[in-house]
Design a protein around this motif. Structure first.
Motif, PDB file in Angstrom:
ATOM      1  N   UNK A 484      53.753  27.558  37.606  1.00  0.00           N
ATOM      2  CA  UNK A 484      54.954  26.872  38.044  1.00  0.00           C
ATOM      3  C   UNK A 484      54.536  25.628  38.827  1.00  0.00           C
ATOM      4  N   UNK A 485      55.464  25.011  39.508  1.00  0.00           N
ATOM      5  CA  UNK A 485      55.179  23.752  40.201  1.00  0.00           C
ATOM      6  C   UNK A 485      54.219  23.933  41.374  1.00  0.00           C
ATOM      7  N   UNK A 486      54.120  25.164  41.885  1.00  0.00           N
ATOM      8  CA  UNK A 486      53.232  25.421  43.027  1.00  0.00           C
ATOM      9  C   UNK A 486      51.866  25.962  42.621  1.00  0.00           C
ATOM     10  N   UNK A 487      51.796  26.613  41.478  1.00  0.00           N
ATOM     11  CA  UNK A 487      50.557  27.258  41.056  1.00  0.00           C
ATOM     12  C   UNK A 487      50.319  26.993  39.572  1.00  0.00           C
ATOM     13  N   UNK A 488      49.113  26.546  39.280  1.00  0.00           N
ATOM     14  CA  UNK A 488      48.766  26.248  37.882  1.00  0.00           C
ATOM     15  C   UNK A 488      48.083  27.443  37.212  1.00  0.00           C
ATOM     16  N   UNK A 489      48.121  28.599  37.856  1.00  0.00           N
ATOM     17  CA  UNK A 489      47.444  29.787  37.328  1.00  0.00           C
ATOM     18  C   UNK A 489      48.089  30.209  36.010  1.00  0.00           C
ATOM     19  N   UNK A 490      47.284  30.305  34.952  1.00  0.00           N
ATOM     20  CA  UNK A 490      47.794  30.637  33.618  1.00  0.00           C
ATOM     21  C   UNK A 490      47.271  31.956  33.082  1.00  0.00           C
ATOM     22  N   UNK A 491      46.390  32.616  33.816  1.00  0.00           N
ATOM     23  CA  UNK A 491      45.766  33.824  33.306  1.00  0.00           C
ATOM     24  C   UNK A 491      46.639  35.027  33.603  1.00  0.00           C
ATOM     25  N   UNK A 492      46.226  36.166  33.061  1.00  0.00           N
ATOM     26  CA  UNK A 492      46.961  37.390  33.309  1.00  0.00           C
ATOM     27  C   UNK A 492      46.445  38.107  34.537  1.00  0.00           C
ATOM     28  N   UNK A 493      46.877  39.360  34.701  1.00  0.00           N
ATOM     29  CA  UNK A 493      46.428  40.201  35.813  1.00  0.00           C
ATOM     30  C   UNK A 493      46.493  41.645  35.330  1.00  0.00           C
ATOM     31  N   UNK A 494      45.397  42.106  34.731  1.00  0.00           N
ATOM     32  CA  UNK A 494      45.355  43.486  34.242  1.00  0.00           C
ATOM     33  C   UNK A 494      45.500  44.445  35.416  1.00  0.00           C
ATOM     34  N   UNK A 495      44.850  44.098  36.530  1.00  0.00           N
ATOM     35  CA  UNK A 495      44.898  44.936  37.726  1.00  0.00           C
ATOM     36  C   UNK A 495      45.227  44.071  38.934  1.00  0.00           C
ATOM     37  N   UNK A 496      45.973  44.644  39.911  1.00  0.00           N
ATOM     38  CA  UNK A 496      46.335  43.962  41.145  1.00  0.00           C
ATOM     39  C   UNK A 496      46.041  44.885  42.316  1.00  0.00           C
ATOM     40  N   UNK A 497      45.579  44.281  43.430  1.00  0.00           N
ATOM     41  CA  UNK A 497      45.320  45.100  44.623  1.00  0.00           C
ATOM     42  C   UNK A 497      45.531  44.238  45.861  1.00  0.00           C
ATOM     43  N   UNK A 498      46.288  44.779  46.826  1.00  0.00           N
ATOM     44  CA  UNK A 498      46.511  44.105  48.107  1.00  0.00           C
ATOM     45  C   UNK A 498      45.566  44.715  49.135  1.00  0.00           C
ATOM     46  N   UNK A 537      40.549  49.788  46.775  1.00  0.00           N
ATOM     47  CA  UNK A 537      39.825  49.460  47.989  1.00  0.00           C
ATOM     48  C   UNK A 537      39.459  50.692  48.775  1.00  0.00           C
ATOM     49  N   UNK A 538      38.467  50.545  49.669  1.00  0.00           N
ATOM     50  CA  UNK A 538      38.072  51.614  50.591  1.00  0.00           C
ATOM     51  C   UNK A 538      38.245  51.052  51.996  1.00  0.00           C
ATOM     52  N   UNK A 539      39.317  51.489  52.683  1.00  0.00           N
ATOM     53  CA  UNK A 539      39.723  50.975  53.990  1.00  0.00           C
ATOM     54  C   UNK A 539      39.575  49.454  54.026  1.00  0.00           C
ATOM     55  N   UNK A 540      39.004  48.923  55.073  1.00  0.00           N
ATOM     56  CA  UNK A 540      38.897  47.468  55.177  1.00  0.00           C
ATOM     57  C   UNK A 540      37.519  46.953  54.792  1.00  0.00           C
TER      58      UNK A 540
END
Length: 989
Positions: A484-498, A537-540
């Motif tokens: 979009x206008x803020x991000x030019x990222x065009x790839x996918x995201x098979x996995x996501x983690x916060x 993830x494992x804790x921090x």
């Protein structure tokens, strides 16, 4: 070290008979396919350098973790059957064959034959005492010590009585004693060549003895383990009820005891628990633990090495785990549930697996997907091919918020409002905590198709929806697609983690990306460049990545606080044995362990578990090779490391250094840096290559250094080095160079004198030449306008004038004036064109015809191919024409004739002057008033010209005769090369 308290626990565990089972650590198997000389392992030993020596029934091998170097009888071994391996205090390796010891030093093997005909059956254990004696036993008859090629038999010496059989032995270096078990006769020791009783059993017990790192001696038989002290034997434990025989034991430096139990099992006690190691090993022959705490097991079918204790493998074959696990869920009670693509569900309570089948009442298939969760109410939410199931206290319910045949691929529970977000193949389904549902028919990235494979919420309240080919986010009931206008990222995201810092990590086809609320950026592109299909993830502290053929950890503390991207990768070489990580299948349990479903097993990864000893790698320069005249790399003799110095001639200037770093924890992960001091400015880049090549080295002194770097980021303590001296050739040596400088200076002085003299002589010669040339030019002009000829020509023309033959007089006067002009034009030159020479000759002959009243005729024939601009010496034709007229035609009674032929003969110009006069012999008889200066001048010209031309002007005079041999004229032939040069007269000056 094993203390008595630990052994008490050991007793308790053995009596209970509980051995951890159903799980496997990771092992690397080596067979003849990997380089072993043969698969039946008969001896194992780690030397002081870190190499693993493997004895087989068909050869000996030295292993550096990557390559096997094999030795056979054809290489000098006395036999291919190796019974034992040891090392003396000088770091010489001894391989004990059936017929005696073989000493191995570098690439040389020396065999020591016993002076006896006894057929030996040796023990594989070799002990080296403080006096550098090598001890062994053969059969059960005797102890044998060996040193400097001499075998000493203790029974033969009378030290040990013949009545005692020898079951096994050991050496106590602190007390300088050799202990041996005499079976039911007790335990003895030899000290200063005297036999002493250590323990005598009250009843016959056939025990084998072993010594822990703290010096305690233990006895083991098939029933019990004892601690043996002076005249005491204290029972410690009973062996398990299966009454298996225990043998082939070894200790590591931390007092862990490894022992073969029965035919196939190996048991380890670490002071806290008794553990049966993995699967059954076929016919264990030898066990050692190396200095990095790797366990090596030699069997009848090959060699096994433990890779890592961080990974435990659960396979369908050994544990009750189901195949093709897609989801792993832990409930609030610590039970684990594994759901499979096509094999249903199993429950694991930490000890055993139990099939779960109650779902079949509401869901007729055994097919489940990834992304299951345990919600805040301890309900399991399990994705299916048709919606999702809820499992509570043994009861399954089918959730009714999905369309028909709508597969669920991921489930996310919002920790703020407990709403559940379902990623499906048809879009996003939201079920709020109050029971309301909402549907968004969205495909990630706004593509025409694509599934939602992962969902996560960021700190701003956006819900990120990832797929293989695109990425979108949801906020305030509005879907936004990237880019979009803020991000030019065009790839996918098979996995996501916060993560702990609220940033979002994305696993993609191209590797790992990070979203920090400002931009998307790729992380660790050099190390992580393939599919990242799962994240957790494992804790921090750590981010764990699941990929096609490996897993990796990223140290988040170093990443955020020190801006360092420390990636540790695991694959088949260092512990992770899974074939392929399942998409979004990894799960971090309540104890910080990461469960990784793969295509062939489930792997439990314990990232915080203490790994094997972090060990600085040993580094050695094994070989130095040179390039011979056949362009082949061959070994330099006497190759060694340390302070070794190799001297070689200047022609040996193409060298290859082969080196090895030893790190048995992850040998394939070791990297190197090297430099050649005296040639390189600094260290090379890190490389996995085990050799460095240098070509066209100049003579001089060099030091090659190399250091090793492990996958655990540890450098070798100091570089290995070797000194090289490429000796200069004779002409490159200092004394020779000084001699050459002196000789050169003397030579230069002589040359200066020589060229000064030559220059002086050249100037003198030039002056002489110039004087001579000036004289010849004057002679040429004088010869062209000879006074006698001029006077006679003028008289003849005056006679014509008196006879009032005006036209004839004018004609001859015109020709005479042209002759004068041709003589005076370019008077400072000694050459002219062929055309000018012919014109002069023609005018001369015409005037002479007038003078002699047409007493002769002439003819000039010029070939068509002749170049009339070709330069010739002045008078080269005229002089011979003049001689023909003066000496041949003048005295002839009848009419004379002169013929001039000019033609081209290949690359030469040919000139012939022929007359029918009286001949040279008759002319000499009559006498002549000619001075001959013209011919002399011409010949001098040609002599000078010829000196500076490779092809010369040639002149030949022939006397002509009639049929009766009467002189009838003269012919002159002149040959001038077409490439003849006249501008080199003063070249020598």
């Amino acid at each position: 070290m094993i203390q008595f308290k630990m052994l008490s626990v050991f007793i308790l565990l053995l009596c209970l008979g509980h051995l951890t089972s159903g799980q496997e650590y990771s092992y690397k198997q080596y067979t003849i396919k990997d380089g072993l000389p043969q698969s039946q392992i008969s001896a194992l030993y780690q030397d002081s350098k870190g190499y693993i020596w493997i004895g087989t029934k068909a050869g000996l091998s030295r292993f550096d973790g990557v390559e096997f170097k094999n030795l056979y009888s054809i290489d000098g071994l006395s036999s291919d059957f190796i019974c034992g391996i040891g090392e003396d205090s000088s770091n010489n390796i001894y391989a004990l064959a059936k017929n005696g010891y073989n000493k191995i030093t570098d690439d040389t093997i020396r065999y020591f034959k016993p002076d006896t005909n006894i057929t030996f059956k040796w023990n594989q254990r070799i002990e080296v005492d403080n006096h550098n004696f090598l001890w062994n036993k053969f059969q059960r008859k005797d102890l044998v010590k060996f040193k400097n090629g001499k075998y000493t038999f203790l029974k033969k010496q009378g030290v040990i009585p013949d009545s005692l059989r020898i079951l096994n032995f050991l050496y106590d270096s602190q007390k300088d004693r050799i202990y041996f078990s005499a079976g039911g006769d007790g335990v003895y020791y030899v000290y200063e060549n005297q036999l002493h009783l250590f323990w005598k059993p009250s009843q016959r017990k056939s025990v084998r003895i072993t010594q822990s790192p703290d010096g305690t001696i233990y006895g083991i038989d098939k029933d019990s383990i004892y601690r043996i002290e002076k005249h005491k034997c204290i029972p410690l434990l009973k062996s398990p009820s299966d009454n298996s025989r225990w043998a082939k034991y070894n200790w590591d430096t931390h007092g862990r005891f490894f022992i073969k139990k029965g035919k196939y099992e190996i048991v380890k006690f670490d002071g806290k628990s008794l553990e049966c190691l993995d699967e059954e090993f076929p016919a264990v022959n030898r066990i050692i633990i190396d200095e990095e705490r790797n366990l090596w097991i030699g069997t009848e079918t090959g060699l096994s090495k433990s890779l890592s204790t961080k990974f435990i493998n659960f396979t369908p074959e050994n544990s009750g785990m189901i195949p093709y696990v897609y989801s792993i869920i832990e409930d609030h009670n610590g039970n684990f549930y594994f759901t499979s693509l096509n094999e249903g569900i199993v429950k694991y309570n930490g000890e055993e697996f139990q099939r779960i089948t109650g779902y079949r009442e509401v869901y007729s298939e055994d097919r489940f997907y990834m992304g299951g969760i345990c919600d805040h109410n301890n309900n399991l939410i399990i994705p299916c091919t048709h919606g999702a199931l809820k499992y509570t206290d043994g009861d399954f319910q089918k959730m009714d918020v999905f369309q028909k045949n709508e597969a669920v691929l991921d489930i996310y529970e919002d920790p703020d409002n407990m709403a559940k977000y379902f990623g499906t193949e048809k879009g996003l389904v939201i079920k709020k905590n109050n029971g309301n549902t909402r549907r968004y028919p969205v495909h990630p990235g706004g593509k025409s198709s694509g599934y939602i494979t992962n969902i996560v919420k960021d700190s701003t309240g956006k819900y990120w929806l990832g797929g293989f080919n695109g990425l979108s986010w949801l906020k305030d009931h509005t879907i936004h697609h990237l880019p979009d206008s803020n991000h030019v990222y065009e790839k996918g995201a098979i996995a996501l983690y916060r993560d702990y810092w609220d940033n979002i990590w994305l696993g993609t086809r191209e590797g790992l990306y990070l979203y920090d609320y400002r931009s998307f950026r790729k992380i660790a592109g050099d190390n992580i460049y393939s599919y990242v299909v799962s994240l957790t993830g494992v804790d921090s502290s750590k981010l764990v990545l699941g990929m096609i053929n490996q897993v990796a950890t990223l140290d988040l503390q170093n990443f955020y606080r020190k801006n360092k991207t420390n990636i540790q990768t695991y694959d088949h070489t260092n512990g992770f044995m899974g074939n392929e990580c399942i998409q979004n299948g990894m799960y971090t349990d309540s104890k910080g362990n990461v469960w990784i479903p793969t295509s062939d097993k489930v792997v439990k990864f314990m990232p915080h578990k203490r790994e094997k000893k972090l060990h600085s790698p040993n580094i050695y320069i094994e070989k130095i090779k040179k390039l011979n005249h056949r362009m082949q790399w061959v070994d330099l003799s006497g190759t060694g490391g340390g302070d070794s110095l190799f001297r070689m001639p200047h022609t040996t200037n193409n060298l290859r250094f082969r080196y090895t770093g030893i790190d048995h924890c992850n040998p394939q992960g070791i990297r190197y840096q090297y430099k050649l001091e005296g040639n390189d400015e600094g260290w090379s880049e890190l490389t996995g290559a085990r050799y460095a090549t240098y070509t066209n080295l100049e003579p001089g002194k060099y030091t090659f250094k190399v250091k090793a770097y492990t996958s655990n980021n540890i450098w070798s303590e100091k570089p290995a080095s070797v000194k090289i001296h490429i000796q200069p050739a004779l002409w490159q040596k200092t004394w020779f160079i000084l001699l050459c400088i002196i000789a050169g200076a003397a030579g230069a002085a002589w040359l200066i004198y020589y060229y000064a003299q030559r220059h002086r002589l050249a100037k003198q010669r030039k002056a002489e030449y110039e004087k001579k040339m000036a004289e010849m030019k004057l002679l040429t002009i004088k010869n062209q306008l000879e006074p006698h000829f001029t006077f006679n020509a003028l008289n003849s023309m005056a006679s014509v004038v008196l006879n009032k033959e005006n036209y004839k007089a004018y004609d001859y006067l015109s020709k005479f004036s042209k002759m004068i002009r041709l003589s005076l034009d370019h008077s400072d030159e000694i050459i002219r064109t062929l055309r000018e020479e012919i014109d002069f000759v023609r005018h001369y002959l015409d005037i002479q015809k007038l003078r002699f009243d047409n007493k002769f005729d002439y003819k000039i024939n010029i070939g068509d191919e002749v170049d009339m601009t070709f330069a010739v010496p002045k008078m080269i034709i005229h002089n011979y024409v003049e001689n023909a007229l003066k000496h041949g035609i003048k005295h002839k009674t009848d009419k004379g004739f002169i013929k001039i032929e000019i033609y081209r003969d290949n690359n030469r110009l040919g000139i012939e002057v022929e007359d029918n006069g009286i001949g040279r012999e008759r002319a000499r008889e009559i006498g002549s008033n000619s001075s001959g200066k013209g011919l002399k001048t011409l010949k001098e010209y040609c002599r000078i010209y010829n000196k500076y031309n490779q092809e010369r002007i040639q002149m030949k005079i022939e006397d002509l005769y009639d049929t009766e041999r009467v002189p009838s004229g003269t012919r002159v032939k002149i040959i001038i090369p077409l490439n003849y040069k006249y501008n080199v007269l003063y070249a020598e000056s």
